[in-house]
Motif scaffolding. Structure first.
Motif, PDB file in Angstrom:
ATOM      1  N   THR A  88       9.530  -1.700  -0.960  1.00  0.00           N
ATOM      2  CA  THR A  88       9.635  -2.709  -2.021  1.00  0.00           C
ATOM      3  C   THR A  88      10.224  -2.110  -3.291  1.00  0.00           C
ATOM      4  N   ARG A  89      10.729  -2.987  -4.161  1.00  0.00           N
ATOM      5  CA  ARG A  89      11.275  -2.551  -5.452  1.00  0.00           C
ATOM      6  C   ARG A  89      10.178  -1.933  -6.319  1.00  0.00           C
ATOM      7  N   ASP A  90       8.993  -2.528  -6.292  1.00  0.00           N
ATOM      8  CA  ASP A  90       7.882  -1.982  -7.081  1.00  0.00           C
ATOM      9  C   ASP A  90       7.542  -0.569  -6.644  1.00  0.00           C
ATOM     10  N   ASP A  91       7.548  -0.337  -5.331  1.00  0.00           N
ATOM     11  CA  ASP A  91       7.276   1.012  -4.828  1.00  0.00           C
ATOM     12  C   ASP A  91       8.355   1.992  -5.271  1.00  0.00           C
ATOM     13  N   ALA A  92       9.612   1.528  -5.289  1.00  0.00           N
ATOM     14  CA  ALA A  92      10.704   2.402  -5.731  1.00  0.00           C
ATOM     15  C   ALA A  92      10.553   2.761  -7.203  1.00  0.00           C
ATOM     16  N   ILE A  93      10.104   1.809  -8.009  1.00  0.00           N
ATOM     17  CA  ILE A  93       9.881   2.066  -9.433  1.00  0.00           C
ATOM     18  C   ILE A  93       8.780   3.098  -9.623  1.00  0.00           C
ATOM     19  N   THR A  94       7.619   2.847  -9.016  1.00  0.00           N
ATOM     20  CA  THR A  94       6.462   3.716  -9.257  1.00  0.00           C
ATOM     21  C   THR A  94       6.654   5.102  -8.664  1.00  0.00           C
ATOM     22  N   LEU A  95       7.313   5.172  -7.518  1.00  0.00           N
ATOM     23  CA  LEU A  95       7.564   6.488  -6.910  1.00  0.00           C
ATOM     24  C   LEU A  95       8.538   7.294  -7.761  1.00  0.00           C
ATOM     25  N   THR A  96       9.585   6.647  -8.241  1.00  0.00           N
ATOM     26  CA  THR A  96      10.581   7.361  -9.044  1.00  0.00           C
ATOM     27  C   THR A  96       9.990   7.861 -10.347  1.00  0.00           C
ATOM     28  N   ASP A  97       9.341   6.963 -11.105  1.00  0.00           N
ATOM     29  CA  ASP A  97       8.863   7.418 -12.424  1.00  0.00           C
ATOM     30  C   ASP A  97       7.727   8.430 -12.295  1.00  0.00           C
ATOM     31  N   HIS A  98       6.902   8.293 -11.263  1.00  0.00           N
ATOM     32  CA  HIS A  98       5.824   9.261 -11.061  1.00  0.00           C
ATOM     33  C   HIS A  98       6.379  10.666 -10.827  1.00  0.00           C
ATOM     34  N   GLU A  99       7.322  10.763  -9.892  1.00  0.00           N
ATOM     35  CA  GLU A  99       7.833  12.089  -9.543  1.00  0.00           C
ATOM     36  C   GLU A  99       8.684  12.687 -10.664  1.00  0.00           C
ATOM     37  N   VAL A 100       9.470  11.855 -11.342  1.00  0.00           N
ATOM     38  CA  VAL A 100      10.288  12.365 -12.451  1.00  0.00           C
ATOM     39  C   VAL A 100       9.394  12.834 -13.598  1.00  0.00           C
ATOM     40  N   PHE A 101       8.271  12.155 -13.812  1.00  0.00           N
ATOM     41  CA  PHE A 101       7.366  12.535 -14.910  1.00  0.00           C
ATOM     42  C   PHE A 101       6.827  13.949 -14.731  1.00  0.00           C
ATOM     43  N   HIS A 102       6.779  14.411 -13.493  1.00  0.00           N
ATOM     44  CA  HIS A 102       6.303  15.774 -13.239  1.00  0.00           C
ATOM     45  C   HIS A 102       7.179  16.826 -13.917  1.00  0.00           C
ATOM     46  N   THR A 103       8.359  16.452 -14.350  1.00  0.00           N
ATOM     47  CA  THR A 103       9.214  17.398 -15.058  1.00  0.00           C
ATOM     48  C   THR A 103       8.470  18.023 -16.240  1.00  0.00           C
ATOM     49  N   ILE A 135       9.960  -0.252 -17.260  1.00  0.00           N
ATOM     50  CA  ILE A 135      11.075  -0.525 -16.345  1.00  0.00           C
ATOM     51  C   ILE A 135      11.055  -1.986 -15.899  1.00  0.00           C
ATOM     52  N   LYS A 136       9.859  -2.489 -15.598  1.00  0.00           N
ATOM     53  CA  LYS A 136       9.697  -3.877 -15.158  1.00  0.00           C
ATOM     54  C   LYS A 136       8.666  -4.544 -16.062  1.00  0.00           C
ATOM     55  N   PRO A 137       9.089  -5.164 -17.156  1.00  0.00           N
ATOM     56  CA  PRO A 137       8.146  -5.758 -18.108  1.00  0.00           C
ATOM     57  C   PRO A 137       7.169  -6.708 -17.429  1.00  0.00           C
ATOM     58  N   GLY A 138       5.889  -6.534 -17.789  1.00  0.00           N
ATOM     59  CA  GLY A 138       4.845  -7.372 -17.225  1.00  0.00           C
ATOM     60  C   GLY A 138       4.186  -6.797 -15.987  1.00  0.00           C
ATOM     61  N   PHE A 139       4.798  -5.752 -15.419  1.00  0.00           N
ATOM     62  CA  PHE A 139       4.252  -5.136 -14.208  1.00  0.00           C
ATOM     63  C   PHE A 139       3.082  -4.236 -14.575  1.00  0.00           C
ATOM     64  N   GLN A 140       1.933  -4.448 -13.954  1.00  0.00           N
ATOM     65  CA  GLN A 140       0.773  -3.589 -14.157  1.00  0.00           C
ATOM     66  C   GLN A 140       0.531  -2.765 -12.904  1.00  0.00           C
ATOM     67  N   ASP A 141       0.842  -1.508 -12.985  1.00  0.00           N
ATOM     68  CA  ASP A 141       0.615  -0.601 -11.871  1.00  0.00           C
ATOM     69  C   ASP A 141      -0.803  -0.051 -11.993  1.00  0.00           C
ATOM     70  N   GLU A 142      -1.631  -0.328 -11.013  1.00  0.00           N
ATOM     71  CA  GLU A 142      -3.040   0.071 -11.085  1.00  0.00           C
ATOM     72  C   GLU A 142      -3.397   1.121 -10.036  1.00  0.00           C
ATOM     73  N   TYR A 143      -2.426   1.959  -9.726  1.00  0.00           N
ATOM     74  CA  TYR A 143      -2.587   2.968  -8.680  1.00  0.00           C
ATOM     75  C   TYR A 143      -3.845   3.803  -8.884  1.00  0.00           C
ATOM     76  N   GLY A 144      -4.749   3.755  -7.908  1.00  0.00           N
ATOM     77  CA  GLY A 144      -5.908   4.632  -7.886  1.00  0.00           C
ATOM     78  C   GLY A 144      -7.140   4.128  -8.596  1.00  0.00           C
ATOM     79  N   VAL A 145      -7.041   3.068  -9.410  1.00  0.00           N
ATOM     80  CA  VAL A 145      -8.187   2.656 -10.223  1.00  0.00           C
ATOM     81  C   VAL A 145      -9.314   2.100  -9.358  1.00  0.00           C
ATOM     82  N   GLU A 146      -9.003   1.146  -8.508  1.00  0.00           N
ATOM     83  CA  GLU A 146     -10.038   0.559  -7.658  1.00  0.00           C
ATOM     84  C   GLU A 146     -10.585   1.553  -6.635  1.00  0.00           C
ATOM     85  N   PRO A 147      -9.738   2.416  -6.036  1.00  0.00           N
ATOM     86  CA  PRO A 147     -10.316   3.454  -5.173  1.00  0.00           C
ATOM     87  C   PRO A 147     -11.323   4.332  -5.899  1.00  0.00           C
TER      88      PRO A 147
END
Length: 331
Positions: A88-103, A135-147
């Protein structure tokens, strides 16, 4: 780290990352044209580098280039990311910014991600949460919170500062990704964007490339903020415990109502209330983790002439172990 292909598309762009020196960073993506999700990745890369330079952590991107390569993993390297295709596009967004942020974390800082995963993945996670919405206004990425909400208070839920080499499975995931990211987010909320940025820049300026240890981070943040935040560092990063808030009362007053919230767990989390009135209108009330520094109950006044019909406690980035006591409704 390098990668080779004889049939990939290569897209490249650049942007000014330091307005003072006009220094530019090249951003690019190399990918199999069959993988349509990669067609926007160079733009996601560019927007991530731009956001890192000007918004969060608001530090000029420190390197000359950043490449995203269409590969077989989801892994960061200095100035290069090796990402597999996603659905999905959302997955492409979150995967890209997550890995690039590791810089920035761990590479620019030089932290030991093997021992202290939270000084590495925790920052990439909060970076993902913040930048995905840019990158995607209004998108709330909640990765890991509920787990984390579900996994908290279980046997594997050990303190964040437990050496990563002693953890595996769920313990490693929670302590490396959502738990530290939430801790950073709550301090950002407590200090406000300007003071948080000052504190974080104190840490980055003093320690980049010098392999900072956990205490170097905590002390730098205290010094940069001009505050002793040890009460929070202790309870969120060092102690056992779990996040659990509850509404324990909604009481009528001359000015409106008092909503009483109790901390049943010992992990300090923000108080977010959605107050719905009899006329159908809703008011959002927020309190930072500062309310829990010296107390385990907080009274939130709500000024209104309307009767309150319902109060709901909680929000996207506030994990709660037991949610059954998070809603109050008028009889």
């Amino acid at each position: 780290m390098f990668a080779i292909a004889d049939h990939y598309v290569w897209q490249a762009s650049s942007l000014v990352v330091d307005p003072t020196t006009k220094r530019r960073t090249r951003v690019d993506a190399a990918y199999n044209p069959k993988h349509k999700d990669f067609e926007e990745v160079v733009q996601f890369n560019r927007k991530t580098v731009e956001a890192m330079s000007y918004t969060f952590p608001k530090w000029p991107f420190p390197y000359s280039h950043e490449t995203v390569f269409d590969g077989l993993d989801q892994m960061e390297y200095p100035m290069m990311v090796n990402d597999n295709p996603v659905s999905t596009r959302d997955d492409a967004i979150t995967l890209t910014d997550h890995e690039v942020f590791h810089t920035m974390f761990p590479f620019y800082m030089g932290t030991n991600e093997t021992k202290y995963g939270w000084m590495d993945e925790g920052w990439a996670t909060i970076g993902e949460w913040i930048i995905s919405g840019i990158i995607k206004p209004g998108f709330q990425d909640e990765y890991g919170v509920e787990p984390y909400a579900r996994g908290s208070a279980q046997e594997f839920d050990v303190p964040i500062t437990t050496l990563s080499t002693l953890q595996n499975g769920s313990a490693f995931f929670l302590n490396s990704y959502p738990k530290p990211a939430l801790g950073y987010l709550y301090i950002k909320d407590l200090l406000g964007d300007e003071l948080f940025t000052k504190a974080l820049h104190t840490y980055i300026q003093n320690w980049h490339g010098k392999h900072p240890m956990p205490y170097d981070f905590f002390y730098s943040m205290n010094a940069g903020a001009g505050q002793n935040l040890n009460w929070f560092w202790q309870r969120w990063f060092f102690d056992d415990g779990y996040p659990d808030l509850a509404i324990t009362g909604v009481n009528k007053t001359d000015a409106g109502y008092n909503v009483v919230v109790a901390a049943k767990g010992t992990k300090p989390v923000p108080v977010d209330l959605a107050v719905t009135f009899a006329d159908g209108k809703t008011e959002i009330v927020h309190r930072t983790v500062a309310v829990w520094q010296t107390s385990n109950t907080v009274t939130v006044p709500v000024a209104t002439k309307q009767p309150i019909a319902k109060v709901t406690l909680g929000s996207t980035y506030v994990p709660d172990k037991h949610k059954a006591d998070n809603v109050w409704e008028s009889k």
